[in-house]
Design a protein around this motif. Structure first.
Motif: not given
Length: 207
Positions: A114, A116-117, A129, A159-161, A164-165
């Motif tokens: 996580l 990015v989150e 990534t 989770q992030a897309t 987004e990552r």
């Protein structure tokens, strides 16, 4: 020290990449492994989870029932936020301790699902990534982990897309083939991005 943040969605192949980076000489701090250790009986993570969510998240022998907890949090963003508020500070503290012990000439990889989150990307020299096609990730989760398709898709959605990552990454490795193909890509990435910046022990001693 060269610091690298490693991330990727569930079933993307991130663990394979993490193991390869360790084989290449990196010191790996695994956030998931830390979280699991903190959720063992008697540890503060488990105590905080039980205090927040009640004894229904425990197995009869007093261990964390991960399936029961997952059912509670993955369909409820607020519950997931409460869980993260318990676990993340503990994990960050332990990860910081391990990172500090790595040594000045280390290539330190922090494996953080996580990343990015939790907004941690800015503290790394490099962010790597791992991505894989969504349908392939769903297949792996159903066939290899015994999840239902609905549960697998819910985990991915929580989770992030990929976009987004990718937006906060210095590099993206696409895992869309064999394991060997992924390992070859990791090796090439290491040769191109890490070796030219890798701290030299001899130089560090001279300094």
């Amino acid at each position: 020290m060269l610091s690298i943040g490693l991330t990727g969605g569930i079933a993307s192949g991130k663990s394979t990449v993490s193991r390869r980076l360790m084989e290449l000489g990196a010191t790996v701090v695994d956030a998931d492994a830390i979280a699991r250790a903190l959720q063992e009986p008697g540890q503060p993570g488990l105590e905080g989870i039980v205090e927040e969510f009640g004894p229904s998240v425990l197995t009869p022998d007093g261990r964390l029932d991960r399936a029961a907890l997952g059912t509670l949090v993955f369909g409820d963003p607020q519950a997931r936020q409460r869980l993260n508020g318990i676990v993340h500070p503990l994990v960050r503290a332990e990860a910081g301790r391990l990172a500090a012990a790595a040594g000045e000439d280390a290539v330190l990889v922090e494996d953080i699902p996580l990343l990015v989150e939790t907004g941690q990307h800015e503290r790394f020299d490099l962010v790597l990534t791992v991505q894989a096609p969504v349908e392939e990730r769903v297949r792996r989760m159903v066939e290899d982990r015994g999840m239902t398709e609905a549960d697998a898709r819910a985990r991915i959605a929580a989770q992030a897309t990929d976009a987004e990552r990718a937006a906060v990454s210095t590099s993206v490795l696409v895992n869309d083939g064999s394991v060997q193909r992924l390992l070859d890509r990791v090796d090439a990435w290491w040769e191109w991005h890490v070796e030219p910046r890798r701290p030299s022990p001899a130089r560090a001693d001279a300094l």
